[in-house]
Structure formats: structure tokens, C-alpha cells
Design an enzyme around this catalytic site. Structure first.
Site: not given
Length: 142
Positions: A44, A47-49, A54
Site C-alpha cells: 500500500f 501509492g499511499h503516498f 502513511v
């Protein structure tokens, strides 16, 4: 204490969606405490971020739900069943979770009637509250 293999015998989640590394305390059908070591390699974070990784808050809540499912499904009469996440109430995020953090995930069942349950979840990092929520579950057959 349950390791990752033992957790996988209780709940159906698998990588990359198994968000609990181990269970350190459990009272069957009542409460459980799990640990998630948040690695920089978590999918994750791609893409986050990308510039400021986070852990998504919804995944913290999902990790709490998985710990709650372990507690419920360890109860003798619930073994072999599935725990479905049916609702969230009073959810608050207090602090960001970043790579290198260790999440402590505590879930206590507040109410359980028939196949429906409600639990209170608290997630902390280094003793600091990062998330608190109430979650509803329904037990079903595979």
C-alpha cells in the site's frame, strides 16, 4: 501466543491482505491483542503516498477487525466459521502510522448475541493512540 501460520489456520486472510503478524494475548471469544510490524515494503505504500508513506487508516481498522476475528473464531463453537465485518462506529484516527512502526492492536468484544458481535478496537504505536473504533461482526459458514 499465535504466529502467522497459526493465525492463517483461524482466519482466511492471506498476503497482501493479512495485516496481523502475531497474536500476543487472547481470551477466546472475549479479547485479543495482535502485532503488525509495518514494513517499508508494504504494497500500500507504493501509492499511499510515494513521497510520504502513511498506512491507510482503513487498513488499521481492517487489522483491528482481523484481531477481533481471531478472538471470536477461537471460541470452540465458532471454529471453522468466517467472521464478516459489518460496520464501524465512532472511528477516530489520532496519529499517522509510518514504515518502521509497530502497531499494537487490541480488540475487546463488547457484545455478542447469536451470530452478531460488537467489539471495541484500539491501535497504538509506542503506547500512543493512533486509532480507536467500534466494529460490528457477523459470523457465517464457509
Amino acid at each position: 501466543m499465535l504466529d502467522i501460520q497459526q493465525i492463517q489456520q483461524i482466519i482466511p486472510h492471506r498476503y497482501p491482505f493479512l495485516l496481523v503478524d502475531r497474536i500476543v494475548e487472547v481470551e477466546e471469544g472475549k479479547r485479543a491483542v495482535g502485532i503488525k510490524n509495518v514494513s517499508a515494503n508494504e504494497q500500500f505504500f507504493v501509492g499511499h503516498f510515494p513521497e510520504y508513506p502513511v498506512m491507510p487508516g482503513v487498513l488499521i481498522v481492517e487489522a483491528l477487525a482481523q484481531v477481533g476475528a481471531v478472538a471470536m473464531l477461537m471460541k470452540e463453537e465458532n471454529r471453522g466459521r468466517l467472521a464478516f465485518f459489518t460496520g464501524i462506529d465512532n472511528c477516530r484516527f489520532k496519529k499517522q502510522v509510518k514504515p518502521g512502526d509497530q502497531l499494537r492492536l487490541e480488540v475487546e468484544m463488547i457484545r455478542f448475541k447469536g451470530a452478531i458481535g460488537k467489539g471495541k478496537g484500539i491501535a497504538t504505536v509506542d503506547g500512543e493512540l493512533v486509532c480507536e473504533t467500534e466494529m460490528m461482526f457477523a459470523l457465517g459458514e464457509k
